[in-house]
Write an enzyme that holds these catalytic residues in place. Structure first.
Site, short mmCIF file in Angstrom:
data_model
loop_
_atom_site.label_atom_id
_atom_site.label_comp_id
_atom_site.label_asym_id
_atom_site.label_seq_id
_atom_site.Cartn_x
_atom_site.Cartn_y
_atom_site.Cartn_z
N CYS A 1 0.52 -3.69 4.77
CA CYS A 1 -0.65 -3.09 5.40
C CYS A 1 -1.69 -4.18 5.62
O CYS A 1 -1.58 -5.26 5.05
CB CYS A 1 -1.23 -1.96 4.54
SG CYS A 1 -2.35 -0.87 5.46
N CYS B 1 -6.73 -0.29 8.48
CA CYS B 1 -5.34 -0.69 8.33
C CYS B 1 -4.75 -1.36 9.57
O CYS B 1 -3.55 -1.61 9.63
CB CYS B 1 -4.49 0.51 7.93
SG CYS B 1 -5.06 1.28 6.38
N LYS C 1 1.82 10.16 4.65
CA LYS C 1 0.69 9.63 3.89
C LYS C 1 -0.59 10.31 4.39
O LYS C 1 -0.93 10.22 5.56
CB LYS C 1 0.59 8.11 4.08
CG LYS C 1 -0.60 7.51 3.33
CD LYS C 1 -0.65 6.00 3.43
CE LYS C 1 -1.87 5.46 2.71
NZ LYS C 1 -1.98 4.01 2.79
N ARG D 1 -9.03 1.81 -3.99
CA ARG D 1 -9.85 1.01 -3.06
C ARG D 1 -10.81 0.11 -3.81
O ARG D 1 -11.17 -0.96 -3.33
CB ARG D 1 -10.56 1.93 -2.07
CG ARG D 1 -9.54 2.57 -1.13
CD ARG D 1 -10.16 3.42 -0.08
NE ARG D 1 -9.11 4.12 0.67
CZ ARG D 1 -9.33 5.15 1.48
NH1 ARG D 1 -10.57 5.58 1.66
NH2 ARG D 1 -8.33 5.72 2.11
N LYS E 1 2.85 10.84 -0.11
CA LYS E 1 1.72 10.28 -0.84
C LYS E 1 0.44 10.98 -0.41
O LYS E 1 0.21 11.12 0.78
CB LYS E 1 1.64 8.79 -0.50
CG LYS E 1 0.48 8.08 -1.14
CD LYS E 1 0.37 6.70 -0.60
CE LYS E 1 -0.94 6.11 -1.12
NZ LYS E 1 -1.27 4.88 -0.50
C1 PBG Z 1 -3.01 0.75 1.80
C2 PBG Z 1 -2.73 1.62 0.63
C3 PBG Z 1 -3.58 2.53 -0.03
C4 PBG Z 1 -2.85 3.01 -1.13
C5 PBG Z 1 -1.60 2.41 -1.09
N1 PBG Z 1 -1.54 1.58 0.02
C6 PBG Z 1 -4.97 2.90 0.21
C7 PBG Z 1 -5.40 3.57 1.43
O1 PBG Z 1 -4.61 3.98 2.29
O2 PBG Z 1 -6.64 3.66 1.57
C8 PBG Z 1 -3.37 3.97 -2.16
C9 PBG Z 1 -2.71 3.90 -3.50
C10 PBG Z 1 -3.42 4.61 -4.61
O3 PBG Z 1 -4.45 5.29 -4.44
O4 PBG Z 1 -2.93 4.48 -5.73
N2 PBG Z 1 -3.10 1.33 3.02
#
Ligand code: PBG
Length: 324
Positions: free
Chosen positions: A121, A131, A196, A206, A249
């Protein structure tokens, strides 16, 4: 006469060995992936305040951590990187000597049996925290694809065992599959963050990954929490594009999505027990409001029972010790 008193479901619950015999779901360390946050520098092991027991690690500390994770029998780690500097296109994400690419090499040396999965990402690497490439305030899908694909390639080149795109751009799995195949990585699997959601449960992550968007939110690319059919379309498309493992997720508020995906396909399904889910358990446990061990095992068992084969979880190290 078919009901009570002929049927007594309590018969099989009477003793621990009986319960063990008829248990339908078992949790094993084999199913866990443990996330790690890697950073530049030396001797850095900074605990993430909202995620007790999880750290930002420099490469020397990572070496120790990887050895410990492998020693606990956890099969895989998932890497996130904190770059030296951020820019609009997230250049360090696809730099062949970026922090994650270096981390992959370090782990492969320190603990060769540990599978290294990399999060693919741009959000940790971009100055705006989105992203992908931002054009007129909007994340541009097709301009982002090339950078995502190059990121995955750089990870494979460093020795990553599995690449895991989490950006939610349309077409990224196909773009990654083709760049990997063109460069001799046709055996590298893709674990796609397929369903997601745009979730409040990513808050602690974050903070850990320093990836909060500097304007707006991710709702124009991550999914709306109210949708289920759309999740199945996302999963179908990723499978068509060549995803080897699909992911749902977050996990807890989305167990129905995991269960529906399980009914629909035979691919391995991963579930991400995300940072906010972890932080809530830790906070309540620290206040003495819940039994941490019992609640953690119950949550992970629930995710497995819903249909997940693989669980990405910050609880992995502790649970590995409990299951020993
Ligand atoms: C990156 C990403 C995120 C998470 C995993 N990969 C954050 C987001 O999309 O803001 C979140 C993982 C977590 O909260 O444990 N895009």
């Amino acid at each position: 006469m078919s009901g009570f008193p002929l049927q007594r479901l309590r018969r099989l619950r009477r003793t621990a060995p009986l319960r063990r015999l008829v248990s339908e779901t078992s949790l094993a360390v084999d199913d866990f992936i443990y996330p790690l946050f890697v950073t530049h520098g030396k001797g850095i092991k900074t605990e993430i305040p909202s995620m007790p027991g999880n750290y930002q690690l420099s490469l020397d500390e990572l070496e120790r951590e990887a050895a410990e994770v492998a020693e606990l029998g956890i099969p895989a780690v998932l890497l996130f990187g904190l770059p030296a500097s951020k820019d609009p296109v997230g250049s360090e994400a696809f730099a062949f000597d970026g922090v994650v690419q270096q981390a992959v090499r370090v782990i492969k040396r320190a603990a060769p049996e540990l599978l290294v999965v990399t999060d693919v990402c741009l959000c940790e690497y971009t100055s705006h925290g989105h992203c992908g490439v931002v054009v007129d305030g909007y994340v541009h899908n097709d301009q982002t694809l090339d950078l995502i694909a190059r990121t995955a390639w750089s990870h494979a080149e460093a020795g990553a065992d599995i690449v895991a795109p989490s950006d939610m751009m349309d077409g990224r799995v196909a773009a990654i599959r083709s760049i990997l195949d063109e460069n001799g990585f046709e055996t590298t699997p893709i674990m796609a963050y397929s369903a997601k959601y745009a979730s409040g449960f990513y808050g602690p992550f974050r903070e850990a990954a320093e990836s909060t968007p500097q304007f707006g939110d991710r709702s124009a690319y991550q999914m709306d929490p109210s949708n289920v059919r759309e999740a199945l379309r996302e999963i179908d498309l990723d499978v068509q594009e060549g995803a080897d493992i699909v992911m749902v997720k977050p996990a807890l508020a989305y167990l129905d999505i995991i269960a529906k995906a399980r009914q629909r396909l035979d691919h391995p399904i991963a579930a991400y027990n995300v940072s906010g889910e972890f932080a809530m358990v830790k906070a309540a446990a620290r206040n003495g409001w819940i039994d941490e061990r019992r609640v953690t095992l119950e949550i992970l068992t629930g995710i497995k029972r819903a249909g997940a084969d693989i669980i990405i979880t910050y609880h992995a190290k502790e649970v590995a010790k409990w299951l020993k």
